[in-house]
Design a protein around this motif. Structure first.
Motif, short mmCIF file in Angstrom:
data_model
loop_
_atom_site.label_atom_id
_atom_site.label_comp_id
_atom_site.label_asym_id
_atom_site.label_seq_id
_atom_site.Cartn_x
_atom_site.Cartn_y
_atom_site.Cartn_z
N LEU A 70 -3.10 11.57 15.92
CA LEU A 70 -3.94 11.96 14.77
C LEU A 70 -3.50 11.23 13.51
O LEU A 70 -4.30 11.06 12.58
CB LEU A 70 -3.87 13.46 14.54
CG LEU A 70 -4.52 14.37 15.59
CD1 LEU A 70 -4.33 15.83 15.21
CD2 LEU A 70 -6.00 14.06 15.74
N ALA A 71 -2.24 10.78 13.47
CA ALA A 71 -1.71 10.08 12.30
C ALA A 71 -1.59 8.59 12.55
O ALA A 71 -0.75 7.91 11.97
CB ALA A 71 -0.34 10.66 11.94
N SER A 72 -2.46 8.05 13.39
CA SER A 72 -2.34 6.65 13.83
C SER A 72 -2.45 5.63 12.69
O SER A 72 -2.00 4.49 12.84
CB SER A 72 -3.40 6.33 14.90
OG SER A 72 -4.70 6.55 14.39
N GLY A 73 -3.01 6.01 11.57
CA GLY A 73 -3.14 5.07 10.44
C GLY A 73 -2.11 5.32 9.35
O GLY A 73 -2.21 4.74 8.27
N ILE A 74 -1.11 6.16 9.62
CA ILE A 74 -0.13 6.52 8.60
C ILE A 74 1.25 5.98 8.97
O ILE A 74 1.77 6.27 10.04
CB ILE A 74 -0.03 8.06 8.45
CG1 ILE A 74 -1.41 8.64 8.07
CG2 ILE A 74 1.01 8.43 7.39
CD1 ILE A 74 -1.43 10.16 8.05
N THR A 75 1.83 5.19 8.08
CA THR A 75 3.20 4.72 8.29
C THR A 75 3.87 4.48 6.94
O THR A 75 3.19 4.20 5.93
CB THR A 75 3.26 3.45 9.15
OG1 THR A 75 4.59 3.25 9.61
CG2 THR A 75 2.76 2.23 8.40
N GLY A 76 5.20 4.62 6.91
CA GLY A 76 5.95 4.41 5.67
C GLY A 76 5.81 5.54 4.67
O GLY A 76 6.19 5.39 3.51
#
Length: 280
Positions: free
Chosen positions: A242-248
């Protein structure tokens, strides 16, 4: 079908049933994920194996808790052994949870300016560098789209009296999250952290969290403390697709405390009490 059905990963940092790592792991396993666990090494003369028993009492209740092994994050050889076990028991992995921090009582309960050189190096090695060491060791095991999550605290962003040297370690960890997110992006692996408000955990007791709990309740926009369930849900979210576009990112789960630039409603209460005292 659960959110983590078919997903496998490694949970590092469960100490007891109050550990945030355990709350997140429970959520993952309840959603169908398979987890491997580590525990603090027991002393060679500890026949009772207290550290292992505390964690095994929890993991033994879950069929999808696949293994439990000791881990000294200061030992690259031990880290490599754990990764071999993970590969043997799980194969490729989809998530890694890092929930590790330590400083000696002698160094954390004095002002930061008084902490010892050796205590500083020890705390930084365990609380910050271990994130780099574990992520790098797990790199060959990560599936495409895997996720790494660390546990941090607001004391790494702002000076929080009483948090002292651990705040410096968390500042380093926050920076490591950002740099690893870039490095691991090449492998389509995400790296984030949860910044939780005060909870009744073993780590919190070491820095005296009771006053912080009262402060967060008085200052945060929600007017209350957060719960273990809320932190667990957020950690599981960051480790899921669900958080595949979230990093850093540093995701604050603190009732909004971190956004406040003033004491908020507590300031009004203070002024009211002050007027009452002055009027007497």
């Amino acid at each position: 079908m659960g959110l983590f059905t078919g997903k496998k990963g490694l949970i590092v940092g469960v100490a007891n049933d109050r550990s945030i790592a355990w709350g997140i792991a429970q959520k993952i396993m309840e959603e169908g994920g398979e987890c491997g666990f580590t525990h603090l090494p027991d002393k060679p003369d500890d026949e009772r194996q207290k550290n292992r028993r505390r964690v095994s009492k929890l993991t033994d209740e879950y069929e999808n808790a696949k293994f439990l092994v000791p881990l000294d994050v200061q030992s690259d050889a031990n880290i490599a052994e754990v990764m071999k076990t993970a590969e043997s028991e799980l194969g490729k992995i989809d998530f890694l949870l890092h929930s590790v921090a330590f400083a000696t009582i002698e160094d954390i309960r004095v002002p930061t300016v008084q902490c010892s050189r050796e205590g500083f190096k020890l705390a930084m090695d365990i609380s910050a560098y271990s994130m780099i060491a574990l992520t790098n060791a797990a790199r060959p095991l990560f599936n495409d789209g895997a996720s790494v999550c660390a546990m941090t605290y607001f004391g790494g962003e702002k000076a929080v009296p009483g948090y002292n040297m651990m705040g410096v370690c968390k500042a380093a960890l926050d920076s490591i999250v950002k740099y690893l997110s870039f490095d691991m992006g090449e492998y389509n692996v995400r790296v984030n952290a949860i910044s939780a408000g005060p909870l009744k955990t073993l780590a919190a007791s070491a820095v005296g969290s009771k006053e912080m709990e009262d402060l967060y309740e008085a200052v945060s926009p929600l007017g209350r403390n957060i719960t273990m369930e809320e932190v667990s849900n957020s950690g599981a979210f960051l480790l899921s697709d669900l958080a595949s576009g979230i990093t850093g990112e540093i995701l604050h789960v603190d009732g909004g405390y971190n956004i406040m630039g003033s004491p908020g409603r507590m300031a009004g209460e203070y002024m009211r009490l002050r007027k009452e005292v002055e009027g007497k």
